[in-house]
Design an enzyme around this catalytic site. Sequence first.
Site, short mmCIF file in Angstrom:
data_model
loop_
_atom_site.label_atom_id
_atom_site.label_comp_id
_atom_site.label_asym_id
_atom_site.label_seq_id
_atom_site.Cartn_x
_atom_site.Cartn_y
_atom_site.Cartn_z
N LEU A 22 -1.69 -6.09 -0.18
CA LEU A 22 -2.92 -5.31 -0.32
C LEU A 22 -3.35 -5.32 -1.79
O LEU A 22 -2.57 -4.94 -2.66
CB LEU A 22 -2.71 -3.88 0.17
CG LEU A 22 -2.20 -3.73 1.61
CD1 LEU A 22 -2.16 -2.27 2.01
CD2 LEU A 22 -3.04 -4.54 2.59
N GLY B 77 6.72 -1.53 0.58
CA GLY B 77 5.54 -1.23 -0.23
C GLY B 77 4.27 -1.63 0.49
O GLY B 77 4.05 -1.27 1.64
N ASP B 78 3.43 -2.41 -0.20
CA ASP B 78 2.19 -2.87 0.43
C ASP B 78 2.26 -4.36 0.74
O ASP B 78 1.24 -5.04 0.81
CB ASP B 78 0.99 -2.58 -0.47
CG ASP B 78 1.09 -3.28 -1.83
OD1 ASP B 78 2.20 -3.71 -2.19
OD2 ASP B 78 0.06 -3.40 -2.52
N GLU B 79 3.47 -4.87 0.96
CA GLU B 79 3.67 -6.28 1.27
C GLU B 79 4.01 -6.47 2.75
O GLU B 79 4.87 -5.76 3.30
CB GLU B 79 4.79 -6.86 0.41
CG GLU B 79 4.45 -6.90 -1.07
CD GLU B 79 5.58 -7.48 -1.91
OE1 GLU B 79 5.29 -7.96 -3.02
OE2 GLU B 79 6.74 -7.44 -1.45
#
Length: 216
Positions: free
Chosen positions: A77, A118-120
Amino acid sequence: VLVSWRRRPGPALATQRRQIANTVQVVRLALEWTVTRAELVTAATTDLLTGLANRAQLDARIAADRSSLAGVLFCDLDDFKQVNDRYGHLVGDRILREAARRMAAAVRPTDLLVRLGGDEFAIWCPDISSTLDAEQVADRMIAVLDVPIEIDGHQHRIGCSVGVAVVAAGDALHGHSDRLLAAADHALYRAKAAGKGRWAPAYDLTLPLPFPPGAD
């Protein structure tokens, strides 16, 4: 269903009642163990925040895959950190759950969508007919996350960048999740360096990467 009978009519004897009670208890314990085991397996292979598969499930799927051609997408993201820092982790978690929901709706039925942390996120695309199939999945990821995510009346623009690696059955890296993710991660950083909100292809997987993933 537990069925018990005796040769002679009349009420069950005390020893027979104990045998029935013991059998019921064994069955109950077996059922509880089955449920507990299923819950443990789910916890070990599922991301608790989003309900998506986790890295352990991805590694197992890639190792067992027998596709003649497959793709792995590494998705990140674009502007999540700024939003998370400004509005807090509670808002950030809601954004991650909504992003996961959108991505899950955009993958193919046979694809495996994974939250790495996380955002992965990563997507394993088995049985593709050409690189175009994986690229189309990447296009859909970018499209669904280009639409702002509304939380409590506030619109958050996040966006998504994607690295795409494609591997054939005969390639040396087929089945090696670490190396495939590293190649896709490297491509992801090139996509971000080019302006975000886009995808980039990985280098030839038969060649060593010119520098480590993330070093762009």
